[in-house]
Write a protein that holds these residues in place. Structure first.
Motif, PDB file in Angstrom:
ATOM      1  N   SER A  78       0.818  -1.212   0.000  1.00 43.14           N
ATOM      2  CA  SER A  78       0.000   0.000   0.000  1.00 43.14           C
ATOM      3  C   SER A  78       0.856   1.269   0.000  1.00 43.14           C
ATOM      4  O   SER A  78       0.638   2.180   0.805  1.00 43.14           O
ATOM      5  N   CYS A  79       1.799   1.325  -0.927  1.00 41.51           N
ATOM      6  CA  CYS A  79       2.726   2.457  -1.003  1.00 41.51           C
ATOM      7  C   CYS A  79       1.939   3.768  -1.120  1.00 41.51           C
ATOM      8  O   CYS A  79       0.973   3.837  -1.886  1.00 41.51           O
ATOM      9  N   TYR A  80       2.357   4.765  -0.389  1.00 39.97           N
ATOM     10  CA  TYR A  80       1.573   6.003  -0.268  1.00 39.97           C
ATOM     11  C   TYR A  80       1.476   6.822  -1.552  1.00 39.97           C
ATOM     12  O   TYR A  80       0.686   7.734  -1.643  1.00 39.97           O
ATOM     13  N   ILE A 217      11.533  11.080  -8.694  1.00 37.58           N
ATOM     14  CA  ILE A 217      12.214  12.378  -8.596  1.00 37.58           C
ATOM     15  C   ILE A 217      11.190  13.479  -8.356  1.00 37.58           C
ATOM     16  O   ILE A 217      10.196  13.579  -9.092  1.00 37.58           O
ATOM     17  N   GLY A 218      11.418  14.275  -7.305  1.00 31.92           N
ATOM     18  CA  GLY A 218      10.483  15.356  -7.002  1.00 31.92           C
ATOM     19  C   GLY A 218       9.395  14.929  -6.027  1.00 31.92           C
ATOM     20  O   GLY A 218       8.304  15.503  -6.018  1.00 31.92           O
ATOM     21  N   LEU A 219       9.715  13.940  -5.203  1.00 32.15           N
ATOM     22  CA  LEU A 219       8.762  13.472  -4.178  1.00 32.15           C
ATOM     23  C   LEU A 219       8.599  14.514  -3.084  1.00 32.15           C
ATOM     24  O   LEU A 219       9.528  15.287  -2.822  1.00 32.15           O
ATOM     25  N   PRO A 220       7.449  14.512  -2.404  1.00 31.64           N
ATOM     26  CA  PRO A 220       7.359  15.357  -1.216  1.00 31.64           C
ATOM     27  C   PRO A 220       8.446  14.936  -0.214  1.00 31.64           C
ATOM     28  O   PRO A 220       8.789  13.747  -0.169  1.00 31.64           O
ATOM     29  N   PHE A 221       8.965  15.830   0.520  1.00 32.01           N
ATOM     30  CA  PHE A 221       9.999  15.627   1.568  1.00 32.01           C
ATOM     31  C   PHE A 221      11.396  15.348   1.006  1.00 32.01           C
ATOM     32  O   PHE A 221      12.355  15.247   1.755  1.00 32.01           O
ATOM     33  N   ILE A 248       4.599  11.764  -9.876  1.00 34.04           N
ATOM     34  CA  ILE A 248       3.399  12.489 -10.328  1.00 34.04           C
ATOM     35  C   ILE A 248       2.262  12.135  -9.371  1.00 34.04           C
ATOM     36  O   ILE A 248       2.041  10.950  -9.072  1.00 34.04           O
ATOM     37  N   GLU A 249       1.573  13.128  -8.898  1.00 31.05           N
ATOM     38  CA  GLU A 249       0.554  12.877  -7.875  1.00 31.05           C
ATOM     39  C   GLU A 249      -0.644  12.082  -8.398  1.00 31.05           C
ATOM     40  O   GLU A 249      -0.890  12.039  -9.602  1.00 31.05           O
ATOM     41  N   HIS A 250      -1.365  11.471  -7.472  1.00 30.48           N
ATOM     42  CA  HIS A 250      -2.582  10.715  -7.783  1.00 30.48           C
ATOM     43  C   HIS A 250      -3.557  10.998  -6.647  1.00 30.48           C
ATOM     44  O   HIS A 250      -3.222  10.789  -5.476  1.00 30.48           O
ATOM     45  N   ALA A 251      -4.760  11.431  -7.009  1.00 30.05           N
ATOM     46  CA  ALA A 251      -5.709  11.924  -5.999  1.00 30.05           C
ATOM     47  C   ALA A 251      -6.118  10.861  -4.972  1.00 30.05           C
ATOM     48  O   ALA A 251      -6.455  11.199  -3.839  1.00 30.05           O
ATOM     49  N   GLN A 252      -6.069   9.576  -5.370  1.00 31.59           N
ATOM     50  CA  GLN A 252      -6.523   8.539  -4.417  1.00 31.59           C
ATOM     51  C   GLN A 252      -5.367   7.940  -3.616  1.00 31.59           C
ATOM     52  O   GLN A 252      -5.385   6.753  -3.291  1.00 31.59           O
ATOM     53  N   THR A 253      -4.367   8.749  -3.316  1.00 28.39           N
ATOM     54  CA  THR A 253      -3.234   8.251  -2.522  1.00 28.39           C
ATOM     55  C   THR A 253      -2.963   9.211  -1.346  1.00 28.39           C
ATOM     56  O   THR A 253      -3.236  10.413  -1.452  1.00 28.39           O
ATOM     57  N   LEU A 255      -0.220  10.513  -0.327  1.00 31.89           N
ATOM     58  CA  LEU A 255       0.749  11.592  -0.612  1.00 31.89           C
ATOM     59  C   LEU A 255       0.117  12.786  -1.323  1.00 31.89           C
ATOM     60  O   LEU A 255       0.720  13.858  -1.380  1.00 31.89           O
ATOM     61  N   TYR A 256      -1.090  12.586  -1.825  1.00 33.18           N
ATOM     62  CA  TYR A 256      -1.763  13.686  -2.529  1.00 33.18           C
ATOM     63  C   TYR A 256      -1.966  14.883  -1.601  1.00 33.18           C
ATOM     64  O   TYR A 256      -2.011  16.027  -2.053  1.00 33.18           O
ATOM     65  N   ALA A 257      -2.028  14.617  -0.305  1.00 29.41           N
ATOM     66  CA  ALA A 257      -2.214  15.693   0.682  1.00 29.41           C
ATOM     67  C   ALA A 257      -1.065  16.712   0.613  1.00 29.41           C
ATOM     68  O   ALA A 257      -1.204  17.840   1.073  1.00 29.41           O
ATOM     69  N   TYR A 258       0.065  16.294   0.045  1.00 29.79           N
ATOM     70  CA  TYR A 258       1.241  17.184   0.001  1.00 29.79           C
ATOM     71  C   TYR A 258       1.444  17.808  -1.371  1.00 29.79           C
ATOM     72  O   TYR A 258       2.508  18.330  -1.672  1.00 29.79           O
ATOM     73  N   LYS A 259       0.419  17.737  -2.211  1.00 31.94           N
ATOM     74  CA  LYS A 259       0.603  18.169  -3.613  1.00 31.94           C
ATOM     75  C   LYS A 259       1.002  19.639  -3.732  1.00 31.94           C
ATOM     76  O   LYS A 259       1.709  20.026  -4.662  1.00 31.94           O
TER      77      LYS A 259
END
Ligand code: 5AD
Length: 374
Positions: A78-80, A217-221, A248-253, A255-259
């Protein structure tokens, strides 16, 4: 007067560019790599052109095809960051049938692709691992042992990896995603072990697979220092193949909270190109993939990746009806493209990059053979 001023301006510009081109890139320490990754404008161009020179000298202008079969989006992890994470209830789950998988492999074989990649979410149950083994044997049969087979099926134990190797797999991709354990922990739930992933990469090497890994590349944190360390990690681990592209962000994950904290698309793109360029300079003889994520972030992304550093590209051969369910991140490309169109598009983009597709060739990693000699 105006003309001579202009030509003087152009002359100075050319001199300046030549001096940049002649620049040698000292990339031994993480500080030097960070400085290279932070280059922008003409300085970034000079870095990328230098990488292109190294690429042409070491692996030439040939590009190898790996027909990508996204075999299943079922996943026990369940990778974020990942759209098909097990914890996303909105995903319609599928596994491609044996017949359809073989048909895709046959397409690759008959069109001279040389290799295929079987990719899927992670499953470790016996029924599944046996099913993959059987598929490998069948693919070997229909291609008379000529198709190179790469697997990208997550972490597996020694006996499974050995059986798959004996059944015909030659290469394995297992991205580390982020080589810094602290960053890794921010991207994965607590039951995902960084240590286990490292051990699995070692295991692949031990079993004599050509080993591929990579990062986003370009992940949050993520910091520049993290990215520099990623590149040094590939070098230290003597990796044969790298697939890395922008996050690249995905709304149903989660990590999207950090977009809102992400680098802009333009920044992520330049940073990804600089990462590819530095990687090619650091590891001249490895195989580097021009990833789908590069092309999803920017229309010309895959082409530019090939121009400066990459020598592998993966045309999508997943049967059409499943493609939109392998939705790792938003705006993923190749979802509405037929196999025939994908072949035509890739031929054109490789040509625009000034390179040439090597049909009927495995395109094994030179690094793999070079490290055996050491
Ligand atoms: N952005 C970019 N790449 C992603 N992957 C998964 N999710 C994303 C995302 N949101 C990549 C991972 C994985 C590969 C199959 O796809 O690196 O290893």
């Amino acid at each position: 007067m105006k003309t001579s001023c202009l030509s003087l301006f152009h002359f100075v510009k050319i001199l300046y560019f030549c001096s940049l081109m002649k620049e040698t890139f000292n990339l031994q320490t993480s500080e030097q790599i960070v400085a290279a990754l932070q280059r922008r404008g003409p300085q970034a161009k000079a870095l990328q052109e230098y990488a292109r020179e190294i690429k042409l000298q070491s692996v030439g202008n040939q590009v190898y095809l790996r027909g990508l079969i996204e075999y299943s989006n079922c996943c026990s992890k369940s990778c974020y960051y990942c759209g098909i994470r097990g914890g996303n209830p909105q995903v319609h789950r599928y596994t491609v049938s044996t017949e359809e998988t073989l048909e895709a492999a046959r397409f690759a074989y008959e069109n001279g692709f040389g290799s295929i990649v079987l990719q899927a979410g992670e499953r470790n149950d016996k029924a599944y691992t046996q099913q993959i083994e059987k598929l490998l044997l069948d693919i070997d049969k229909i291609s008379k042992g000529e198709l190179g087979i790469t697997l990208s099926l997550g972490e597996q134990n020694r006996s499974t990896l050995l059986r798959w190797k004996q059944a015909g797999a030659k290469r394995y991709l297992l991205r580390i995603e982020a080589s810094d354990p602290t960053l890794y922990a921010k991207l994965h739930p607590a039951d995902h072990s960084y240590q286990k992933r490292l051990e699995c990469i070692d295991l692949l090497k031990d079993l004599n697979y050509q080993v591929g890994t990579g990062v986003m590349i370009g992940l949050p944190f993520q910091t520049y220092e993290n990215l520099a360390q990623d590149l040094l990690f590939f070098q230290k681990r003597d990796i044969d193949m790298i697939g890395m592209g922008p996050y690249i962000e995905h709304a149903q994950t989660p990590l999207y909270a950090y977009k809102d904290q992400l680098l802009s698309i333009e920044e992520r793109y330049i940073l990804s190109l600089n990462m590819l360029a530095v990687l090619r300079i650091l590891m001249p003889d490895i195989n580097i993939a021009s990833t789908t994520a590069m092309g999803s972030l920017k229309k010309e992304g895959r082409e530019e990746a090939i121009r400066i550093a990459a020598n592998v590209i993966m045309p999508n051969l997943t049967p059409f009806s499943y493609r939109e369910d392998y939705f790792l991140y938003q705006d993923k490309i190749c979802i509405n493209e037929s196999n025939a169109d994908s072949k035509i598009n890739i031929e054109a983009l490789v040509q625009r990059a000034g390179c040439k597709i090597a049909y009927h060739a495995h395109g094994d990693s030179h690094h793999f053979f070079n490290r055996q000699k050491r």
